[in-house]
Design a protein around this motif. Sequence first.
Motif, PDB file in Angstrom:
ATOM      1  N   HIS A  45      -7.015  13.525   2.317  1.00 52.88           N
ATOM      2  CA  HIS A  45      -7.667  12.242   2.043  1.00 52.88           C
ATOM      3  C   HIS A  45      -9.128  12.336   2.500  1.00 52.88           C
ATOM      4  O   HIS A  45      -9.414  12.983   3.513  1.00 52.88           O
ATOM      5  CB  HIS A  45      -6.937  11.119   2.814  1.00 52.88           C
ATOM      6  CG  HIS A  45      -7.350   9.771   2.360  1.00 52.88           C
ATOM      7  ND1 HIS A  45      -8.472   9.131   2.853  1.00 52.88           N
ATOM      8  CD2 HIS A  45      -6.818   8.930   1.436  1.00 52.88           C
ATOM      9  CE1 HIS A  45      -8.592   7.952   2.244  1.00 52.88           C
ATOM     10  NE2 HIS A  45      -7.604   7.811   1.389  1.00 52.88           N
TER      11      HIS A  45
ATOM     12  N   HIS B 172       0.837  -1.201   0.000  1.00 54.05           N
ATOM     13  CA  HIS B 172       0.000   0.000   0.000  1.00 54.05           C
ATOM     14  C   HIS B 172       0.875   1.256   0.000  1.00 54.05           C
ATOM     15  O   HIS B 172       2.034   1.223   0.442  1.00 54.05           O
ATOM     16  CB  HIS B 172      -0.931  -0.002   1.230  1.00 54.05           C
ATOM     17  CG  HIS B 172      -1.896   1.143   1.210  1.00 54.05           C
ATOM     18  ND1 HIS B 172      -1.695   2.292   1.936  1.00 54.05           N
ATOM     19  CD2 HIS B 172      -3.044   1.334   0.497  1.00 54.05           C
ATOM     20  CE1 HIS B 172      -2.694   3.133   1.687  1.00 54.05           C
ATOM     21  NE2 HIS B 172      -3.524   2.569   0.825  1.00 54.05           N
TER      22      HIS B 172
ATOM     23  N   ASN C 134     -12.293  -1.100   3.843  1.00 50.61           N
ATOM     24  CA  ASN C 134     -11.641  -1.147   5.164  1.00 50.61           C
ATOM     25  C   ASN C 134     -12.572  -1.804   6.181  1.00 50.61           C
ATOM     26  O   ASN C 134     -12.987  -1.205   7.175  1.00 50.61           O
ATOM     27  CB  ASN C 134     -11.330   0.275   5.660  1.00 50.61           C
ATOM     28  CG  ASN C 134     -10.375   1.033   4.774  1.00 50.61           C
ATOM     29  OD1 ASN C 134     -10.463   0.929   3.554  1.00 50.61           O
ATOM     30  ND2 ASN C 134      -9.493   1.805   5.363  1.00 50.61           N
TER      31      ASN C 134
ATOM     32  N   PHE D 277      -7.255  -6.122   6.378  1.00 50.55           N
ATOM     33  CA  PHE D 277      -8.395  -6.190   5.451  1.00 50.55           C
ATOM     34  C   PHE D 277      -7.904  -6.275   4.003  1.00 50.55           C
ATOM     35  O   PHE D 277      -8.578  -6.848   3.144  1.00 50.55           O
ATOM     36  CB  PHE D 277      -9.378  -5.020   5.668  1.00 50.55           C
ATOM     37  CG  PHE D 277      -8.916  -3.678   5.157  1.00 50.55           C
ATOM     38  CD1 PHE D 277      -9.031  -3.331   3.816  1.00 50.55           C
ATOM     39  CD2 PHE D 277      -8.382  -2.741   6.024  1.00 50.55           C
ATOM     40  CE1 PHE D 277      -8.615  -2.087   3.356  1.00 50.55           C
ATOM     41  CE2 PHE D 277      -7.972  -1.490   5.567  1.00 50.55           C
ATOM     42  CZ  PHE D 277      -8.085  -1.172   4.224  1.00 50.55           C
ATOM     43  N   MET D 278      -6.741  -5.694   3.709  1.00 53.33           N
ATOM     44  CA  MET D 278      -6.202  -5.749   2.344  1.00 53.33           C
ATOM     45  C   MET D 278      -5.766  -7.181   2.011  1.00 53.33           C
ATOM     46  O   MET D 278      -5.977  -7.654   0.890  1.00 53.33           O
ATOM     47  CB  MET D 278      -5.012  -4.792   2.213  1.00 53.33           C
ATOM     48  CG  MET D 278      -5.402  -3.349   2.393  1.00 53.33           C
ATOM     49  SD  MET D 278      -3.969  -2.253   2.362  1.00 53.33           S
ATOM     50  CE  MET D 278      -4.819  -0.676   2.502  1.00 53.33           C
TER      51      MET D 278
ATOM     52  N   MET E 280      -0.180   0.201   9.751  1.00 50.48           N
ATOM     53  CA  MET E 280       0.673   0.101   8.558  1.00 50.48           C
ATOM     54  C   MET E 280       2.140  -0.033   8.969  1.00 50.48           C
ATOM     55  O   MET E 280       2.923  -0.719   8.320  1.00 50.48           O
ATOM     56  CB  MET E 280       0.505   1.363   7.702  1.00 50.48           C
ATOM     57  CG  MET E 280      -0.843   1.450   7.019  1.00 50.48           C
ATOM     58  SD  MET E 280      -0.851   0.391   5.553  1.00 50.48           S
ATOM     59  CE  MET E 280      -2.537   0.673   4.975  1.00 50.48           C
TER      60      MET E 280
ATOM     61  N   TYR F 142       1.047   3.594   1.910  1.00 51.51           N
ATOM     62  CA  TYR F 142       1.514   4.036   3.226  1.00 51.51           C
ATOM     63  C   TYR F 142       2.719   3.244   3.729  1.00 51.51           C
ATOM     64  O   TYR F 142       3.153   3.431   4.869  1.00 51.51           O
ATOM     65  CB  TYR F 142       0.402   3.919   4.272  1.00 51.51           C
ATOM     66  CG  TYR F 142      -0.785   4.840   4.086  1.00 51.51           C
ATOM     67  CD1 TYR F 142      -0.691   6.002   3.332  1.00 51.51           C
ATOM     68  CD2 TYR F 142      -2.005   4.557   4.696  1.00 51.51           C
ATOM     69  CE1 TYR F 142      -1.782   6.838   3.173  1.00 51.51           C
ATOM     70  CE2 TYR F 142      -3.094   5.403   4.548  1.00 51.51           C
ATOM     71  CZ  TYR F 142      -2.987   6.531   3.781  1.00 51.51           C
ATOM     72  OH  TYR F 142      -4.067   7.357   3.639  1.00 51.51           O
TER      73      TYR F 142
ATOM     74  N   ASP G 293      -3.208   2.326  -4.202  1.00 49.87           N
ATOM     75  CA  ASP G 293      -4.242   2.556  -3.187  1.00 49.87           C
ATOM     76  C   ASP G 293      -5.028   1.250  -3.001  1.00 49.87           C
ATOM     77  O   ASP G 293      -4.748   0.239  -3.670  1.00 49.87           O
ATOM     78  CB  ASP G 293      -5.121   3.761  -3.559  1.00 49.87           C
ATOM     79  CG  ASP G 293      -5.941   3.563  -4.829  1.00 49.87           C
ATOM     80  OD1 ASP G 293      -5.833   2.489  -5.471  1.00 49.87           O
ATOM     81  OD2 ASP G 293      -6.708   4.472  -5.180  1.00 49.87           O
ATOM     82  N   SER G 294      -6.026   1.286  -2.139  1.00 54.21           N
ATOM     83  CA  SER G 294      -6.762   0.040  -1.846  1.00 54.21           C
ATOM     84  C   SER G 294      -7.423  -0.512  -3.100  1.00 54.21           C
ATOM     85  O   SER G 294      -7.489  -1.733  -3.290  1.00 54.21           O
ATOM     86  CB  SER G 294      -7.843   0.296  -0.803  1.00 54.21           C
ATOM     87  OG  SER G 294      -7.349   1.024   0.264  1.00 54.21           O
TER      88      SER G 294
ATOM     89  N   SER H 292     -12.074   4.653  -1.309  1.00 55.15           N
ATOM     90  CA  SER H 292     -12.151   6.112  -1.410  1.00 55.15           C
ATOM     91  C   SER H 292     -11.974   6.549  -2.866  1.00 55.15           C
ATOM     92  O   SER H 292     -12.339   7.655  -3.229  1.00 55.15           O
ATOM     93  CB  SER H 292     -11.091   6.767  -0.520  1.00 55.15           C
ATOM     94  OG  SER H 292      -9.813   6.317  -0.889  1.00 55.15           O
TER      95      SER H 292
ATOM     96  N   SER I 241      -8.351   9.655  -3.092  1.00 55.15           N
ATOM     97  CA  SER I 241      -7.708   8.477  -2.508  1.00 55.15           C
ATOM     98  C   SER I 241      -6.195   8.682  -2.542  1.00 55.15           C
ATOM     99  O   SER I 241      -5.702   9.644  -3.154  1.00 55.15           O
ATOM    100  CB  SER I 241      -8.061   7.234  -3.330  1.00 55.15           C
ATOM    101  OG  SER I 241      -7.317   7.236  -4.536  1.00 55.15           O
ATOM    102  N   THR I 242      -5.451   7.773  -1.952  1.00 54.07           N
ATOM    103  CA  THR I 242      -3.993   7.958  -1.950  1.00 54.07           C
ATOM    104  C   THR I 242      -3.460   7.989  -3.390  1.00 54.07           C
ATOM    105  O   THR I 242      -2.562   8.777  -3.696  1.00 54.07           O
ATOM    106  CB  THR I 242      -3.289   6.866  -1.117  1.00 54.07           C
ATOM    107  OG1 THR I 242      -3.679   5.580  -1.590  1.00 54.07           O
ATOM    108  CG2 THR I 242      -3.632   7.004   0.356  1.00 54.07           C
TER     109      THR I 242
ATOM    110  N   GLU J  15     -10.912  10.471   4.152  1.00 53.76           N
ATOM    111  CA  GLU J  15     -11.186  10.001   5.520  1.00 53.76           C
ATOM    112  C   GLU J  15     -10.993  11.131   6.532  1.00 53.76           C
ATOM    113  O   GLU J  15     -11.261  10.942   7.729  1.00 53.76           O
ATOM    114  CB  GLU J  15     -10.252   8.832   5.871  1.00 53.76           C
ATOM    115  CG  GLU J  15     -10.572   7.554   5.106  1.00 53.76           C
ATOM    116  CD  GLU J  15      -9.486   6.486   5.250  1.00 53.76           C
ATOM    117  OE1 GLU J  15      -8.579   6.655   6.082  1.00 53.76           O
ATOM    118  OE2 GLU J  15      -9.549   5.480   4.510  1.00 53.76           O
TER     119      GLU J  15
HETATM  120  P1  13P Z   1      -6.752   4.421  -0.136  1.00 58.26           P
HETATM  121  O1  13P Z   1      -5.354   4.020  -0.407  1.00 58.26           O
HETATM  122  O2  13P Z   1      -7.717   3.550  -0.842  1.00 58.26           O
HETATM  123  O3  13P Z   1      -6.975   5.872  -0.412  1.00 58.26           O
HETATM  124  O4  13P Z   1      -7.044   4.179   1.415  1.00 58.26           O
HETATM  125  C1  13P Z   1      -6.396   4.789   2.421  1.00 58.26           C
HETATM  126  C2  13P Z   1      -6.340   3.993   3.642  1.00 58.26           C
HETATM  127  O5  13P Z   1      -6.519   4.467   4.702  1.00 58.26           O
HETATM  128  C3  13P Z   1      -5.991   2.604   3.553  1.00 58.26           C
HETATM  129  O6  13P Z   1      -5.800   2.146   4.791  1.00 58.26           O
END
Ligand code: 13P
Length: 323
Positions: A221, A47, A138, A87-88, A284, A49, A64-65, A153, A237-238, A223
């Motif tokens: 983001h 990911h 998530n 969850f990923m 992460m 992150y 991203d996710s 996202s 999203s990221t 969130e």
């Molecule tokens: P995205 O990478 O899908 O934007 O999600 C961010 C996130 O918090 C994943 O844990």
Amino acid sequence: MNAPLSAAALYDRVAHVVPKAEWLSFEDDIDAILRLKRERNAVILAHNYQTPEIFHGVADIVGDSLALAREATKVEADVIVLAGVHFMAETAKLLNPEKTVLIPDMGAGCSLADSITPEDIALLRQAHPGVPVVTYVNTSAAVKAASDICCTSGNAKRVVESLGVPKVLMLPDEYLAKNIARETDIELIAWHGHCEVHELFTAEDVREMRAAWPGVTIIAHPECPPDVVAEADFSGSTAGMSDYVGSAKPGRVVLLTECSMSDNVSVQHPDVDFVRPCNLCPHMKRISLANIRAALEENRHEVTVDPEIAADARRAVERMLAV
Ligand code: 13P
Ligand code: SF4
């Protein structure tokens, strides 16, 4: 992304975000992981992150996710190591039931995934009969199985609008639901889950940053709380954040998200000045080169999904991927 052949050859790529002395301490693990991937016919999905030595050092697929879920459907290797959160890894397993899916640390959870259970969804369905349930990826596989369709996202607006209904239960991220609600006419009923990383940013932070760095571009983001997103220049999203930096090419930027994002994106955009007020995701950050190496050496920790729920959870994820 092509996996590198040796740690030493890779250093130039990350030179402006990782000091040479620190990189030298990573080289043994990176070289071992590159060898283990070949021996075990394994791929690493990471990911955005993940820290630069993972993201730029050993990952085969990054994103991203949504991208990780999409790419998981195309994997041909025997083993998938998910450098990300549980969850990923579960999503990768749902899409690859025959493959071995490993997560280097079983404790890599998520405050959003922990905020809701299948029983909560059953009660919400009773309270809102006939209203479809869209769940953020998530979430646990059991929660996905109890929902109609997933979203990330990166596709949340498209997913809720694809349903063709006036009202949707959008769970469990309250802020994501409220941020998407501003972009669509569909009524979104939210839950009270929050990301423990993004909920810490405030609108006051945004104002202070604009005062400290006049002209700075602020990207949040979704969130983040809605008042933060409202004051930002862009939200996505990221992957959306990274693409925006590439296309808008701001002189100076703040990414209101997890800390490793700025390091990873700045490798691709060395001319952009990244201001770094950020928050670490403790989940992460449980993933390291050392535990990725151990995962491949010792085949741990294998992620499985109860067959009773896997079929329904897979249906919700595949329905999202078809949108
Ligand atoms: P995205 O990478 O899908 O934007 O999600 C961010 C996130 O918090 C994943 O844990
Ligand atoms: Fe969960 Fe937030 Fe960490 Fe992402 S950043 S894994 S949403 S706690």
